[in-house]
Design an enzyme around this catalytic site. Structure first.
Site: not given
Length: 163
Positions: A144-145, A149
């Site tokens: 979603s980003v 990460h």
């Protein structure tokens, strides 16, 4: 050595704060309340790459606050705002790599560094009995980003299969 003592004291205080959030079983309270479990929908709407800054680039430039656990010249570690486990933090590179599938050969040292920092932070967070590392990649991976990460989750018995 003094920095390690300060870090350990901060981690103990953070653990007490997490314990006070009322984490029980599958319901996890984050900074914004109970999570809605709608990460897949967010991933479907996310823009993969582009010139616009991500929420993580705003955390990196300190224009958006975060509960930072660790920082060095290559990466930043901070608590997830919508934790999915009693301990849930993210390890992000300062270099803007949108997806793990877009990492280059030249990123090999950086990627290894991210994993070692994840391990060290997990130990500092008291996750000696185990934890899970997760990297979501692309829409079908529920990313979603679009800034690479690593999720580190622990503090309870995790279930399998995860998805």
């Amino acid at each position: 050595m003094a920095a390690a003592v300060v870090l350990a004291a901060g981690l103990r205080a953070a653990r007490r704060a997490v314990a006070a959030t009322g984490v029980r079983g599958g319901q996890v309270r984050g900074a914004a309340g109970v999570t809605d479990g709608n990460e897949v929908a967010k991933a479907q709407q996310a823009t993969p790459g582009g010139a616009a800054p991500t929420i993580f680039s705003r955390i990196l430039d300190k224009s958006l606050p975060a509960d930072i656990l660790y920082e060095d010249q290559q990466c930043l570690v901070f608590r997830d705002v919508a934790p999915q486990a009693p301990v849930h933090f993210l390890v992000i590179p300062k270099k803007p790599i949108p997806r793990i599938s877009q990492a280059e050969e030249e990123d090999q040292q950086l990627l290894g560094h991210l994993l070692l920092v994840a391990k060290q932070t997990a130990k500092a967070e008291g996750l000696g009995d185990g934890y899970r590392l997760v990297i979501n990649d692309g829409k079908l991976g529920a990313q979603s980003v679009y800034h690479l990460h690593i999720h580190v989750l622990g503090g309870r018995q995790l279930q399998w299969p995860p998805g």
